[in-house]
Enzyme design. Structure first.
Site, PDB file in Angstrom:
ATOM      1  N   CYS A  82       0.859  -1.181   0.000  1.00  0.00           N
ATOM      2  CA  CYS A  82       0.000   0.000   0.000  1.00  0.00           C
ATOM      3  C   CYS A  82       0.896   1.232   0.000  1.00  0.00           C
ATOM      4  O   CYS A  82       1.391   1.650   1.042  1.00  0.00           O
ATOM      5  CB  CYS A  82      -0.914   0.003   1.213  1.00  0.00           C
ATOM      6  SG  CYS A  82      -2.041   1.398   1.237  1.00  0.00           S
ATOM      7  N   LEU A  83       1.134   1.753  -1.189  1.00  0.00           N
ATOM      8  CA  LEU A  83       1.933   2.955  -1.364  1.00  0.00           C
ATOM      9  C   LEU A  83       1.204   3.803  -2.393  1.00  0.00           C
ATOM     10  O   LEU A  83       1.000   3.350  -3.530  1.00  0.00           O
ATOM     11  CB  LEU A  83       3.343   2.578  -1.840  1.00  0.00           C
ATOM     12  CG  LEU A  83       4.391   3.671  -1.931  1.00  0.00           C
ATOM     13  CD1 LEU A  83       4.638   4.316  -0.568  1.00  0.00           C
ATOM     14  CD2 LEU A  83       5.688   3.113  -2.485  1.00  0.00           C
TER      15      LEU A  83
END
Length: 183
Positions: A112-113
C-alpha cells in the site's frame, strides 16, 4: 491495401539475417524509459537491485531493502518489480516477497503505497518508488493499512507493535501467523 511499413521492415530484417546478424528487437517506449530510470538510479545505502533473469530482462527485477533504523532495523526485505511496456503511463507492479508484519504490506506481499496506485504520474520514476518503499520501513502508516491488525497495534500500542515486529523478523508467530526469519 499494401502495408508498406511491413514490407520495408521485412526487407530490413531479411538484409540483417543475410549479413549473419540476429534481427534487432525494437524496444518499447516503456523499456527505453526504464533503461533511463535504471541508469540514473541513486539508491539509498540500504538498498540493492538485482536482475534475476539477467540484464536482458530489465522489465523484471528485484530490490532488497535492509533498514538501518526504526522498527525494521536489521531485516532484509525483497521486492519484485514488474514493469509493463506502457510504463511510465502505468506504475510498476511491486510485491514484497518477504513475509513481513507491517501495516502497509499484507501477508500476500501487496504493498500500500499511494504512488503505486492513485497518485502515480508519468513524471515519477523507479527511484521514487524505491524511496517510497524505504520510507514505509522508517515510518509505517497506520492510517491507510492493508494489514489492519498490525495498524491497530501500531496505533494503540507501539511497544507491542515493536515486539511483534521483532518476533516476526526473528522467525516466529504473531498471533496465529508464522513469519519466516528475515534478520
Amino acid at each position: 491495401m499494401i502495408n508498406l511499413f511491413k514490407i520495408k521492415g521485412q526487407k530490413r530484417e531479411d538484409a540483417a539475417n543475410a549479413n549473419g546478424r540476429a534481427p534487432v528487437k525494437k524496444q518499447s517506449a516503456g523499456e527505453l524509459r526504464l533503461h533511463k530510470d535504471i541508469s540514473e538510479l541513486n539508491l539509498p545505502k540500504t538498498t540493492t537491485i538485482s536482475f534475476p533473469n539477467g540484464k536482458d530482462d530489465l522489465m523484471n527485477f528485484e530490490i532488497s531493502i535492509q533498514p538501518d533504523e526504526g522498527y525494521y532495523q536489521g531485516g532484509t526485505f525483497i521486492f519484485t518489480f514488474q514493469v509493463s511496456p506502457s510504463y511510465p503511463h502505468e506504475p510498476p507492479k511491486v510485491k514484497c516477497k518477504t513475509k513481513v508484519y507491517h501495516p502497509n504490506i499484507d501477508l500476500e506481499g501487496n504493498v500500500c503505497l499511494n504512488i503505486l496506485r492513485e497518485d502515480w504520474k508519468p513524471v515519477l520514476s523507479i527511484n521514487t518508488v524505491i524511496y517510497g518503499l524505504n520510507l514505509l520501513f522508517m515510518q509505517p502508516n497506520d492510517e491507510d493499512p492493508l494489514n489492519h491488525d498490525a495498524a491497530v497495534v501500531l496505533r494503540d500500542n507501539p511497544k507491542l507493535f515493536e515486539s511483534n515486529v521483532r518476533r516476526a523478523m526473528a522467525g516466529g508467530y504473531v498471533g496465529q501467523i508464522y513469519f519466516p526469519r528475515c534478520i
